[in-house]
Design an enzyme around this catalytic site. Structure first.
Site, PDB file in Angstrom:
ATOM      1  N   VAL A 121       0.851  -1.186   0.000  1.00  0.00           N
ATOM      2  CA  VAL A 121       0.000   0.000   0.000  1.00  0.00           C
ATOM      3  C   VAL A 121       0.885   1.233   0.000  1.00  0.00           C
ATOM      4  O   VAL A 121       1.766   1.375   0.865  1.00  0.00           O
ATOM      5  CB  VAL A 121      -0.938   0.010   1.225  1.00  0.00           C
ATOM      6  CG1 VAL A 121      -1.722   1.329   1.287  1.00  0.00           C
ATOM      7  CG2 VAL A 121      -1.881  -1.173   1.180  1.00  0.00           C
ATOM      8  N   CYS A 122       0.684   2.102  -0.965  1.00  0.00           N
ATOM      9  CA  CYS A 122       1.446   3.353  -1.055  1.00  0.00           C
ATOM     10  C   CYS A 122       2.950   3.024  -1.085  1.00  0.00           C
ATOM     11  O   CYS A 122       3.386   2.174  -1.861  1.00  0.00           O
ATOM     12  CB  CYS A 122       1.053   4.267   0.100  1.00  0.00           C
ATOM     13  SG  CYS A 122       1.621   5.975  -0.048  1.00  0.00           S
ATOM     14  N   THR A 123       3.733   3.652  -0.241  1.00  0.00           N
ATOM     15  CA  THR A 123       5.177   3.416  -0.274  1.00  0.00           C
ATOM     16  C   THR A 123       5.586   2.148   0.465  1.00  0.00           C
ATOM     17  O   THR A 123       6.790   1.906   0.637  1.00  0.00           O
ATOM     18  CB  THR A 123       5.929   4.629   0.310  1.00  0.00           C
ATOM     19  OG1 THR A 123       5.411   4.931   1.603  1.00  0.00           O
ATOM     20  CG2 THR A 123       5.778   5.836  -0.593  1.00  0.00           C
TER      21      THR A 123
END
Length: 348
Positions: A121-123
């Site tokens: 998720v995301c970074t």
């Protein structure tokens, strides 16, 4: 509504302090709501058994919001796991900065090797990449960090456009709220379209967005790098799409000659005014087709396309499907949601 309940799917959300709180809470709440809405009436069974582990850093709060967040299991307990269904790795400053730490890398490798499905998720993609879990994969992350991810890990095919990507058993999402869209897609893959829609409605998510949807709208994208003179123009164009909006009109709006304007716009926006205008018109037409009952001709007129065929060709260039097919998809979703039992009949 309910789905057949078997043994709960074991899910671990892994993060490195300081983590982005929504990267943890968003997917967790999606899966928890799926368990609540998907279990048979009167049953306490769960679709997902969710655990969380935040790798601490001395002197650093667990989350970037400064809020404390405890782990439900220790690293030692996790290293004893022989199998899990889904590993979700959350993003944040800790993910970007600490992914190469041996303890994080080794724990991630151990869990990923035993998971049916791996999610960044995301970074959180930075942690997975450092652990070697994304080698050769097409992935995405928050638009601000796509170039950095590609620089650190040249073996990845980093795509900055979509809100989430699936490549085999590996899923990755763009920034923050896109992790909730990805989690809805996981629910749909596990338990079907109807339950995913029910969860989206319960959490007042306006629309379950497809993974191919871009991370940010054309006029917001266009504003990046524009000078003060041109910065407000994309928004004004979006509000006046029904007008012809010739180069002469746009140039007069910002006080430049048509030739000066065309040259300055291309230099700053990286595209021509005509191409930007087409992107804005397609985006507006998409929103209308998703939420309104207007016919294709009316949508084409309101969005400034000269004819239905002009809009069709623009959709094929930017979306990949004709506008009629795009509209029918969302109408089918609404019909399905209207035939589901009302919220009052759902188990509490």
């Amino acid at each position: 509504m309910s789905t057949t309940v078997h043994t709960p799917r074991r899910v671990l959300i892994l993060a490195a302090a300081p983590a982005q709180l929504l990267d943890i809470a968003g997917p967790a709440e999606i899966l928890a709501q799926a368990s609540r809405l998907g279990r048979p009436a009167g049953s306490e069974a769960r679709l997902y058994d969710i655990a969380c582990h935040v790798v601490p850093e001395p002197g650093t709060p667990a989350t970037s919001a400064g809020l404390p967040l405890g782990s439900t299991l220790s690293a030692e307990e996790l290293l004893g796991w022989s199998a899990l269904d889904t590993l979700i790795v959350a993003g944040g400053e800790g993910a970007r900065r600490r992914g190469d730490e041996a303890a994080i890398r080794d724990l991630t490798r151990h869990l990923a090797a035993r998971a049916r499905r791996v999610v960044g998720v995301c970074t959180g993609a930075f942690i997975l990449a450092a652990a070697g879990c994304l080698n050769g994969r097409r992935v995405t992350t928050h638009w601000r960090w796509c170039d950095e991810l590609a620089r650190r890990h040249p073996g990845l095919a980093v795509d900055p456009e979509p809100i989430y990507v699936q490549d085999g058993r590996v899923w990755t999402s763009a920034g923050i709220t896109a992790g909730m869209d990805l989690a809805l897609a996981l629910v749909e893959a596990d338990h079907g379209h109807a339950l995913a829609l029910a969860v989206a409605r319960e959490l007042v998510m306006f629309l379950r967005r497809p993974g191919s949807q871009k991370q940010f709208s054309p006029h917001l994208s266009a504003q990046n790098g524009l000078s003060a003179r041109l910065a407000d123009l994309p928004a004004w164009m979006s509000e006046n799409l029904h007008r012809p909006l010739r180069v002469e009109t746009l140039a007069a709006r910002v006080g430049l000659s048509p030739r000066q304007f065309a040259r300055a716009f291309r230099a700053e926006a990286g595209t021509t005014p005509a191409r930007m205008l087409e992107r804005l018109r397609v985006e507006a037409a998409r929103r209308m087709l998703e939420s309104d009952g207007a016919g294709l001709t009316a949508v084409a007129t309101l969005c400034g396309f000269q004819a239905d065929e002009t809009m069709r060709r623009a959709f094929l260039r930017h979306v990949g499907v004709p506008p009629g097919d795009y509209r029918d998809r969302f109408r089918a979703e609404r019909r399905l949601s209207h035939h589901e039992p009302s919220q009052r009949s759902m188990p509490a």
